[in-house]
Design an enzyme around this catalytic site. Structure first.
Site, mmCIF file in Angstrom:
data_model
loop_
_atom_site.group_PDB
_atom_site.id
_atom_site.type_symbol
_atom_site.label_atom_id
_atom_site.label_comp_id
_atom_site.label_asym_id
_atom_site.label_seq_id
_atom_site.Cartn_x
_atom_site.Cartn_y
_atom_site.Cartn_z
ATOM 1 N N ARG A 23 -7.690 -2.023 -6.224
ATOM 2 C CA ARG A 23 -8.263 -3.266 -5.722
ATOM 3 C C ARG A 23 -9.456 -3.711 -6.565
ATOM 4 O O ARG A 23 -9.655 -4.899 -6.797
ATOM 5 C CB ARG A 23 -8.653 -3.076 -4.255
ATOM 6 C CG ARG A 23 -7.440 -3.073 -3.340
ATOM 7 C CD ARG A 23 -7.691 -2.423 -1.996
ATOM 8 N NE ARG A 23 -6.557 -2.636 -1.115
ATOM 9 C CZ ARG A 23 -5.382 -2.004 -1.179
ATOM 10 N NH1 ARG A 23 -5.197 -1.086 -2.107
ATOM 11 N NH2 ARG A 23 -4.407 -2.271 -0.347
ATOM 12 N N HIS A 48 1.740 2.695 3.812
ATOM 13 C CA HIS A 48 0.784 3.811 3.826
ATOM 14 C C HIS A 48 0.917 4.617 5.121
ATOM 15 O O HIS A 48 1.252 4.078 6.166
ATOM 16 C CB HIS A 48 -0.624 3.220 3.712
ATOM 17 C CG HIS A 48 -1.725 4.208 3.500
ATOM 18 N ND1 HIS A 48 -2.187 5.040 4.491
ATOM 19 C CD2 HIS A 48 -2.489 4.468 2.411
ATOM 20 C CE1 HIS A 48 -3.182 5.776 4.023
ATOM 21 N NE2 HIS A 48 -3.386 5.458 2.754
ATOM 22 N N ASP A 57 -0.317 -0.924 -4.824
ATOM 23 C CA ASP A 57 -1.587 -0.405 -5.338
ATOM 24 C C ASP A 57 -1.472 0.955 -5.992
ATOM 25 O O ASP A 57 -2.356 1.391 -6.725
ATOM 26 C CB ASP A 57 -2.649 -0.384 -4.237
ATOM 27 C CG ASP A 57 -2.316 0.578 -3.091
ATOM 28 O OD1 ASP A 57 -1.201 1.135 -3.068
ATOM 29 O OD2 ASP A 57 -3.178 0.764 -2.213
ATOM 30 N N ASN A 58 -0.394 1.681 -5.726
ATOM 31 C CA ASN A 58 -0.130 2.973 -6.370
ATOM 32 C C ASN A 58 1.287 3.370 -6.023
ATOM 33 O O ASN A 58 1.974 2.682 -5.259
ATOM 34 C CB ASN A 58 -1.123 4.058 -5.934
ATOM 35 C CG ASN A 58 -1.391 4.104 -4.453
ATOM 36 O OD1 ASN A 58 -2.484 3.749 -4.000
ATOM 37 N ND2 ASN A 58 -0.416 4.522 -3.665
ATOM 38 N N ASP A 73 0.847 -1.196 0.000
ATOM 39 C CA ASP A 73 0.000 0.000 0.000
ATOM 40 C C ASP A 73 0.885 1.249 0.000
ATOM 41 O O ASP A 73 1.599 1.511 0.963
ATOM 42 C CB ASP A 73 -0.891 -0.018 1.242
ATOM 43 C CG ASP A 73 -2.096 0.898 1.132
ATOM 44 O OD1 ASP A 73 -2.093 1.784 0.259
ATOM 45 O OD2 ASP A 73 -3.035 0.743 1.925
ATOM 46 N N ASP A 74 0.875 2.005 -1.090
ATOM 47 C CA ASP A 74 1.640 3.248 -1.216
ATOM 48 C C ASP A 74 3.148 3.012 -1.282
ATOM 49 O O ASP A 74 3.928 3.886 -0.888
ATOM 50 C CB ASP A 74 1.349 4.215 -0.063
ATOM 51 C CG ASP A 74 -0.019 4.867 -0.154
ATOM 52 O OD1 ASP A 74 -0.851 4.393 -0.940
ATOM 53 O OD2 ASP A 74 -0.258 5.849 0.572
ATOM 54 N N LYS A 127 1.300 9.072 -6.076
ATOM 55 C CA LYS A 127 -0.038 8.530 -5.904
ATOM 56 C C LYS A 127 -1.087 9.585 -6.268
ATOM 57 O O LYS A 127 -0.918 10.763 -5.975
ATOM 58 C CB LYS A 127 -0.208 8.111 -4.443
ATOM 59 C CG LYS A 127 -1.621 7.779 -3.990
ATOM 60 C CD LYS A 127 -1.629 7.522 -2.493
ATOM 61 C CE LYS A 127 -3.013 7.257 -1.946
ATOM 62 N NZ LYS A 127 -2.994 7.021 -0.490
ATOM 63 N N HIS A 158 -11.196 -2.506 1.241
ATOM 64 C CA HIS A 158 -11.451 -1.318 0.428
ATOM 65 C C HIS A 158 -12.229 -1.644 -0.842
ATOM 66 O O HIS A 158 -12.034 -1.024 -1.893
ATOM 67 C CB HIS A 158 -10.143 -0.605 0.088
ATOM 68 C CG HIS A 158 -10.172 0.858 0.429
ATOM 69 N ND1 HIS A 158 -9.062 1.655 0.425
ATOM 70 C CD2 HIS A 158 -11.196 1.676 0.777
ATOM 71 C CE1 HIS A 158 -9.375 2.881 0.756
ATOM 72 N NE2 HIS A 158 -10.673 2.928 0.976
ATOM 73 N N LYS A 216 -6.106 -5.390 4.241
ATOM 74 C CA LYS A 216 -6.989 -4.334 3.782
ATOM 75 C C LYS A 216 -8.017 -4.900 2.810
ATOM 76 O O LYS A 216 -7.776 -5.903 2.140
ATOM 77 C CB LYS A 216 -6.149 -3.242 3.097
ATOM 78 C CG LYS A 216 -6.866 -1.938 2.827
ATOM 79 C CD LYS A 216 -5.867 -0.870 2.368
ATOM 80 C CE LYS A 216 -6.524 0.466 2.121
ATOM 81 N NZ LYS A 216 -5.532 1.520 1.777
ATOM 82 N N CYS A 262 -5.705 3.487 -4.096
ATOM 83 C CA CYS A 262 -5.927 2.212 -3.420
ATOM 84 C C CYS A 262 -7.184 1.477 -3.866
ATOM 85 O O CYS A 262 -7.125 0.340 -4.335
ATOM 86 C CB CYS A 262 -5.926 2.419 -1.908
ATOM 87 S SG CYS A 262 -6.712 3.930 -1.358
#
Length: 549
Positions: free
Chosen positions: A100, A225, A352-353, A58-59, A397, A145, A143, A96
């Site tokens: 997903r 993140h 994710d980014n 994540d991030d 991001k 989301h 996670k 994010c």
């Protein structure tokens, strides 16, 4: 332009883009002398359907891993890369929840009404639902989301963390969609550790009760993140590593990236003006966090000594979060080996980014007296170190420039991927993962679901690239988020910042780092690509609006 002329232009665009993709495909084929239709992966899949483990950071920036040029210690992921594949031109959506949605549905987020984040149409079933009905056991940890409960999305077991603002003391977390007691101090809870351990527990449970069935495990870490939080002993290992500053670290990463053959070109200049509109101002950062914080990126030597110390400490926490995630993945790898499943398990790792330039304060606020990385601190990486994490690409991001949407992709599968340590240069996107997994699992995705027709999947299986460095052909790759827009067709990319931003044009074959805007030099090509983006945007919005849940 009249309607007939517009239609004629679109026909020209489609043919032109197909020729562009076909030419790239032909060049790759001539260079390799092999057919994409045959691969060791496909033949291995015919023997036994592989288990699949998808791990999502994540991030995390493009160059944070050692195997992608970084200085952070990531021996587990680097080992998977050394014994598998690294994709050099793989994309996420820049944020994010759209990422997903793209991975779990196989569609662009706009097609399934998930960007902006709303409920999916009835036809937009999730990947684990289809895997489960075909005989796979399905597990999730971390996670979510995605709209709807986890188990309703097709998973049979789940550990869910919905509190993304507290890594040491979450206010809520769930097992199988039911709340579980909050951790106590003596539990030494840390979100990354908990997510990895629950993934391991699902594997142990699978071995005990379902050993002869294939499984799909989705591990979605919340690291790195914001808030930047990590165990003190992990942070201590990196405390002095970043004192040289982000200029030096960025140059070192760039040199390693070129030595590894991952990306070449020119290193872009810093962009001090492009920042998230919701960031705290420089004055607010100083008032609420302290004089060591800064919300701009520029030469390291322009910072005060206090800012240098504080920024050094922040990057140490970010590195510790990535390091701890790597060790958590090591627990999963050890469990796979112990249960005899490692050889026939496809492991896919990505982010994710890109790294985030966001600077805000949520959760329990920020205690200026707390050590950076402690539970009472709430810090964001900021644009300086986010630029480093995304080396060598531009922006962060949320944006659709390469820094926002480029991700590492490591693919490891001893039984199905014979290559060791090789690079794969084909462009790809998260929407390609579902077709890849469907092929290996021998699943034909349905043409309709819940009585509603499904559009064709926009992605393509990556299985041919498992055997050889071939181009997996796409007509285009589509991007849109927060008004930022992009489209890649072959080696050509258009991108703009915001709905009113001017379109830029880049030839990524020679300018992957987006330093030479060709919009003024090639207006016809730009116009054709913009027309394709606009057409697809209308079509995807129409698809996303269909059906009700």
């Amino acid at each position: 332009m009249g309607l007939s002329g517009f239609r004629a232009e679109l026909r020209y665009e489609r043919n032109a883009m197909k020729k562009t993709v076909a030419l790239g495909w032909l060049v790759a084929m001539v260079g390799l002398g092999s057919s994409p239709a045959t691969s060791s992966a496909a033949s291995s899949a015919a023997d036994a359907r592989p288990n699949v483990v998808v791990i999502l950071a994540d991030d995390m920036g493009f160059s944070d891993l050692g195997s992608y040029g970084g200085e952070i210690e990531t021996p587990i992921l680097d080992g998977l890369a050394a014994n598998g594949l690294r994709f050099t031109q793989f994309y996420n959506t820049g944020r994010c929840w759209p990422s997903r949605a793209a991975f779990l549905t196989g569609y662009y987020a706009q097609q399934v009404n998930r960007d902006p984040a709303k409920r999916r149409p009835e036809w937009a079933t999730l990947l684990p639902e289809l895997l489960r009905t075909s005989g796979y056991r399905t597990y999730h940890s971390g996670k979510w989301h995605v709209d709807g409960p986890v188990l309703a999305g097709g998973f049979e077991r789940s550990y869910l963390v919905t509190d993304h603002d507290r890594n040491f003391n979450p206010r809520e977390h769930f097992v199988d969609d039911r709340p579980v007691p909050l951790p106590k101090a003596e539990d030494h809870y840390y979100s990354t550790k908990a997510i990895a351990e629950h993934g391991v527990s699902w594997l142990a449970e699978h071995e005990k009760a379902h050993k002869d069935e294939p499984f799909f495990l989705y591990i979605a870490f919340t690291a790195p993140h914001f808030p930047l939080q990590a165990p003190a002993e992990d942070v201590a290992r990196y405390r002095d590593r970043y004192q040289v500053g982000w200029d030096v670290i960025r140059d070192r990463r760039w040199n390693r990236i070129k030595q590894l053959g991952i990306v070449d070109g020119a290193l872009p200049a810093y962009d001090p003006k492009t920042l998230p509109g919701w960031n705290l101002s420089e004055e607010e950062l100083h008032a609420r966090i302290g004089p060591g914080e800064t919300g701009v990126v520029g030469p390291w030597d322009a910072l005060t000594d206090e800012q240098k110390r504080f920024q050094t400490a922040k990057m140490a926490v970010h590195a510790a979060m990535v390091d701890r995630m790597d060790r958590g993945i090591g627990l999963v790898v050890d469990r796979l080996k112990a249960m005899g499943a490692f050889e026939n398990t496809l492991i896919l790792f990505m982010s994710d980014n890109g790294a985030s330039a966001e600077q805000m304060i949520r959760g329990d606020g920020h205690d200026p007296k707390a050590e950076p990385g402690a539970a009472r601190s709430f810090l964001g990486l900021g644009p300086g170190w986010a630029t480093v994490s995304n080396t060598p690409f531009r922006l962060y991001k949320v944006w659709n420039h390469e820094g926002g949407i480029s991700t590492p992709l490591i693919a490891h599968w001893p039984k199905g991927i014979a290559a060791r340590g090789e690079l794969r240069r084909t462009p790809g996107h998260l929407v390609d993962l579902a077709p890849t997994i469907f092929e290996l699992a021998r699943i034909t995705p349905p043409d309709s679901y819940h009585g509603e027709p499904r559009p064709p999947l926009p992605g393509r299986s990556l299985v041919p690239a498992f055997a050889h460095d071939v181009t997996v052909p796409h007509d285009f790759l589509f991007f849109k988020h927060e008004g930022n827009r992009a489209l890649r067709a072959g080696d050509w990319k258009i991108v703009s910042n915001g709905p009113a931003g001017a379109w830029e044009l880049y030839n990524l074959a020679v300018d992957r780092t987006e330093t030479h805007n060709l919009a003024a030099d090639q207006p016809d090509r730009l116009k054709a690509l913009v027309a394709i983006w606009e057409r697809q945007d209308r079509e995807y919005q129409t698809q996303g609006a269909t059906g009700k849940r």
